[in-house]
Design an enzyme around this catalytic site. Structure first.
Site, short mmCIF file in Angstrom:
data_model
loop_
_atom_site.label_atom_id
_atom_site.label_comp_id
_atom_site.label_asym_id
_atom_site.label_seq_id
_atom_site.Cartn_x
_atom_site.Cartn_y
_atom_site.Cartn_z
CG ASP A 49 -18.73 -31.35 -19.39
OD1 ASP A 49 -18.28 -30.93 -18.32
OD2 ASP A 49 -18.21 -31.12 -20.50
CG ASP A 101 -15.93 -29.48 -14.90
OD1 ASP A 101 -15.00 -30.28 -15.06
OD2 ASP A 101 -16.09 -28.46 -15.58
CD GLU A 102 -14.69 -33.60 -18.60
OE1 GLU A 102 -15.33 -34.15 -19.54
OE2 GLU A 102 -13.70 -32.89 -18.78
#
EC number: 2.7.7.7
Length: 425
Positions: free
Chosen positions: A34, A128-129
């Site tokens: 993350d 983003d993860e």
């Protein structure tokens, strides 16, 4: 998620990796990676003068919302999805930055490429993860799962100039919990033998699927921690929550989660929406915004080699009443003109008059390439597609402002609208 305060300090220190020292990671092949305050971190990286300052990314107008805030801004109570006006009151000295979604996508592609160099089993959850299953990479890289996690953190920072946090665990659920607890810029390992010791002190809100309402239901019957849920007989839990949710939460509370990493998830829809600075009654203003949003959405379709059969619009009125209307086309399309005409007709024929706060366009039932296209070479849409492809090339070379639909040339540019903000991490 950032729930480390809910664990005894000794346990946090025990599970968190320190340098090259971490707990036993045998059998912990699930990683959750993350990025840390991703949008804000990219802005600080690209604008070094922002370093050391509270930075808030999001719509800068009064009706904008916060998409991301760095950790300095969060110290003042700023959170994602918060109205920008409220964030300004909490942190008037913060630097407020308009989002650059294209830039975030570019950095995300670089980050995901690093993941895929390590394992093909990468399941992105957002820009983003992602989850990674590194079981097949252990022998090839001659490394343990935690060593791979450390490698990922180092490579992401060296290649992209931003940091990430990594959870290493036997299951997806535990890996995601761990990454949230070691933020920012950390790594946490949950040993297979210590799963319940890690999990049971946490509040019930840590369980995936427990929102505010479910947490209140559990609290009313005296269930406050994950350990409480695990110890509750399943028949009683079913009476409180219903069969499906009770069985789901009871399994998670026992540390059980057999979900595999799914490497590719096909996009289900593409769209864009806009929240106005002031409410609008004028249908001409609404149509102009629909054209802008149709152009943006169709350009994304063409960029990704997709077409869609269903066009839907979303309208939110001043009193926050929200409606959606849709129409399914005979042939899938990626043509702005066709998307806009459908959206405009839906607005005129199926949306009652009133003050509009937000309007959006979404294209669904996506297919790849020419799937489902009827080859009607004399159709007028063919010429429009070629013209729009030429416009795409011009925008790529000279910027988005280089080519616009004629009716947008005299209008003020709308603020970009990012996907729904996620909880701060």
């Amino acid at each position: 998620m950032g729930r480390s305060a809910n664990l005894p300090r000794g346990l946090v220190d025990r599970f968190r990796a320190r340098g090259d020292v971490w707990p036993d990671d045998t059998g912990c092949s699930m990683l959750h990676v993350d990025m840390d305050a991703f949008y804000a971190s990219v802005e600080i990286r690209d604008n070094p003068e922002l370093a050391g300052k509270p930075v808030v990314v999001g719509g800068t107008a009064n009706r904008g919302v916060v998409s991301s805030a760095n950790y300095l801004a969060r110290e003042y109570g700023v959170r994602s999805a918060m109205p920008t006006s409220h964030a300004r009151r909490l942190a008037p000295h913060a630097v407020f930055v308009m989002p650059n979604f294209a830039r975030y996508q570019e950095v995300s592609r670089g980050v995901m490429a690093i993941f895929r160099d390590i394992t093909p089993l990468v399941e992105p959850l957002s820009l983003d993860e992602a989850f990674l299953d590194v079981s097949g990479a252990l022998r090839r890289l001659k490394a343990t799962p935690a060593q791979i996690g450390a490698l990922i953190r180092r490579q992401v920072e060296e290649a992209q100039g931003v940091t990430c946090s990594v959870g290493v665990a036997p299951t997806k659920f535990l890996a995601k919990l761990a990454s949230g607890m070691c933020k920012p810029d950390g790594m946490m390992v949950v040993p297979r033998s210590d799963v319940l010791e890690f999990l049971h002190p946490l509040p019930v809100s840590a369980l995936w699927g427990v929102g505010k309402r479910t947490a209140e239901q559990l609290d009313r019957v005296g269930l406050e921690t994950v350990a409480d849920v695990a110890a509750t007989p399943l028949p009683r839990l079913r009476r409180v929550l219903g069969v499906a949710l009770a069985e789901h939460l009871h399994a998670l509370a026992q540390g059980l989660d057999d979900r595999p990493v799914v490497p590719s998830t096909r996009e289900k829809s593409i769209g864009a929406e806009e929240t106005f600075e002031v409410d609008h009654y004028d249908r001409e203003v609404l149509r102009r915004e629909l054209l802008r949003l149709s152009e943006r959405s169709a350009a994304t379709l063409r960029q990704r080699g997709l077409r869609g059969r269903t066009v839907s619009i979303k309208v939110r009125f001043a009193d926050f009443t929200t409606i959606t209307r849709s129409k399914t086309l005979r042939v899938a399309t990626d043509v702005t003109r066709e998307v806009y005409q459908t959206a405009s007709t839906l607005l005129d024929e199926q949306v009652p008059p009133g003050a509009v706060r937000l309007i959006g366009v979404r294209i669904e039932q996506l297919v790849e390439g020419d799937d489902g296209e009827q080859l009607m070479f004399d159709a007028p849409e063919r010429g429009w597609r070629e013209a729009e492809q030429a416009a795409d090339q011009a925008r790529t070379r000279f910027g988005r402002a280089a080519v616009k639909p004629a009716s947008l040339l005299s209008s003020a540019p709308a603020q970009p609208n990012l996907p729904e903000p996620k909880p701060d991490r």
